[in-house]
Design a protein around this motif. Structure first.
Motif, PDB file in Angstrom:
ATOM      1  N   ILE A 174      -8.865 -49.004  26.998  1.00  0.00           N
ATOM      2  CA  ILE A 174      -8.641 -49.969  25.912  1.00  0.00           C
ATOM      3  C   ILE A 174      -7.722 -51.097  26.364  1.00  0.00           C
ATOM      4  CG2 ILE A 174      -7.721 -50.290  23.571  1.00  0.00           C
ATOM      5  CD1 ILE A 174     -10.386 -48.747  23.754  1.00  0.00           C
ATOM      6  N   THR A 230      -8.210 -43.723  26.988  1.00  0.00           N
ATOM      7  CA  THR A 230      -7.053 -44.567  26.723  1.00  0.00           C
ATOM      8  C   THR A 230      -5.765 -43.769  26.563  1.00  0.00           C
ATOM      9  OG1 THR A 230      -6.198 -46.201  25.148  1.00  0.00           O
ATOM     10  CG2 THR A 230      -7.646 -44.512  24.255  1.00  0.00           C
ATOM     11  N   ASN A 253     -11.680 -52.572  22.959  1.00  0.00           N
ATOM     12  CA  ASN A 253     -12.379 -52.589  21.675  1.00  0.00           C
ATOM     13  C   ASN A 253     -13.305 -53.793  21.576  1.00  0.00           C
ATOM     14  OD1 ASN A 253     -11.346 -50.190  20.468  1.00  0.00           O
ATOM     15  ND2 ASN A 253      -9.419 -51.261  20.092  1.00  0.00           N
ATOM     16  N   GLN A 303      -9.644 -47.742  15.095  1.00  0.00           N
ATOM     17  CA  GLN A 303     -10.024 -49.011  15.725  1.00  0.00           C
ATOM     18  C   GLN A 303     -11.169 -48.833  16.709  1.00  0.00           C
ATOM     19  OE1 GLN A 303      -6.346 -50.471  17.363  1.00  0.00           O
ATOM     20  NE2 GLN A 303      -5.680 -51.368  15.423  1.00  0.00           N
ATOM     21  N   THR A 304     -11.125 -47.755  17.512  1.00  0.00           N
ATOM     22  CA  THR A 304     -12.210 -47.551  18.474  1.00  0.00           C
ATOM     23  C   THR A 304     -13.513 -47.214  17.740  1.00  0.00           C
ATOM     24  OG1 THR A 304     -11.550 -45.239  18.888  1.00  0.00           O
ATOM     25  CG2 THR A 304     -10.733 -46.911  20.423  1.00  0.00           C
ATOM     26  N   TYR A 361      -3.822 -44.620  24.163  1.00  0.00           N
ATOM     27  CA  TYR A 361      -3.562 -44.787  22.741  1.00  0.00           C
ATOM     28  C   TYR A 361      -4.266 -43.684  21.960  1.00  0.00           C
ATOM     29  CZ  TYR A 361      -2.511 -49.492  24.480  1.00  0.00           C
ATOM     30  OH  TYR A 361      -2.029 -50.547  25.193  1.00  0.00           O
ATOM     31  N   THR A 409      -4.605 -44.552  13.896  1.00  0.00           N
ATOM     32  CA  THR A 409      -5.001 -45.962  13.779  1.00  0.00           C
ATOM     33  C   THR A 409      -5.777 -46.412  15.013  1.00  0.00           C
ATOM     34  OG1 THR A 409      -2.844 -46.649  14.654  1.00  0.00           O
ATOM     35  CG2 THR A 409      -3.094 -46.610  12.249  1.00  0.00           C
ATOM     36  N   ASP A 410      -5.396 -45.916  16.195  1.00  0.00           N
ATOM     37  CA  ASP A 410      -6.116 -46.254  17.426  1.00  0.00           C
ATOM     38  C   ASP A 410      -7.534 -45.694  17.372  1.00  0.00           C
ATOM     39  OD1 ASP A 410      -3.738 -47.400  18.549  1.00  0.00           O
ATOM     40  OD2 ASP A 410      -3.071 -45.361  19.049  1.00  0.00           O
ATOM     41  N   ARG A 411      -7.670 -44.460  16.907  1.00  0.00           N
ATOM     42  CA  ARG A 411      -8.988 -43.819  16.791  1.00  0.00           C
ATOM     43  C   ARG A 411      -9.866 -44.568  15.783  1.00  0.00           C
ATOM     44  NH1 ARG A 411      -9.097 -38.932  19.392  1.00  0.00           N
ATOM     45  NH2 ARG A 411      -7.080 -38.137  20.046  1.00  0.00           N
ATOM     46  N   HIS A 464     -13.501 -40.834  21.567  1.00  0.00           N
ATOM     47  CA  HIS A 464     -12.170 -41.340  21.884  1.00  0.00           C
ATOM     48  C   HIS A 464     -11.417 -40.229  22.622  1.00  0.00           C
ATOM     49  CE1 HIS A 464      -8.552 -43.897  20.760  1.00  0.00           C
ATOM     50  NE2 HIS A 464      -7.991 -42.807  21.263  1.00  0.00           N
TER      51      HIS A 464
END
Length: 159
Positions: free
Chosen positions: A81, A110, A89, A120-121, A112, A116-118, A129
């Motif tokens: 990422i 990643t 992303n 976003q992906t 991250y 929230t990161d999951r 992820h």
């Protein structure tokens, strides 16, 4: 850091062989593009995937990876990422928008790992992820499932 000699027999399902020659004969070899700006990490993961019979291409920036993806079909993209030129992303969104890569399996690899990161992906179009350091059993299971689906689709196309 220890490298696995072989996936444990009990961890390998009926469609997942640990021998690279068996994988290739069974049609389980996948074309994988690994995009990571960490040269050592990319090389190590590439070697492990190669040992499992997959064909791996490494790119260290998103721009080069996108250009390469135009020329050469890939079944799976393993994307970091935090790339220096284009966020992973954003790269996933671009891959999903292209006819030649829209159906490829996208796996975020990643550092991250927050919810929230999951999210976003997932919103960017990733199928999976994985947080670094990657759980190799989890990655190999995902790839075995992708290979199984590809074999079934190839069989359906030949019927």
């Amino acid at each position: 850091m220890c490298l696995p000699r072989q996936l444990a027999d009990d961890a390998a399902g009926p469609d997942q062989a640990a021998d690279p020659a068996t994988l290739a004969r069974a049609g389980a070899a996948l074309r994988i593009m690994l995009v990571d700006d960490n040269v050592d990490a990319a090389t190590m993961l590439s070697l492990l995937l190669d040992l499992q019979g997959h064909q791996v291409v490494i790119e260290h920036d998103a721009g080069s990876a996108l250009a390469h993806a135009e020329l050469d079909r890939q079944d799976v993209f393993l994307l970091d990422i935090g790339l220096p030129d284009i966020d992973g992303n954003d790269m996933a969104k671009r891959l999903r928008a292209r006819p030649g890569t829209a159906s490829a399996v996208l796996i975020a690899v990643t550092g991250y790992g927050q919810e929230t990161d999951r999210a976003q992906t997932a919103a960017a179009g990733f199928d999976h992820h994985l947080v670094k350091p990657v759980d190799l059993h989890q990655l190999m299971t995902i790839l075995a499932n992708v290979a199984t689906v590809a074999r079934h689709e190839a069989g359906d196309a030949n019927a």
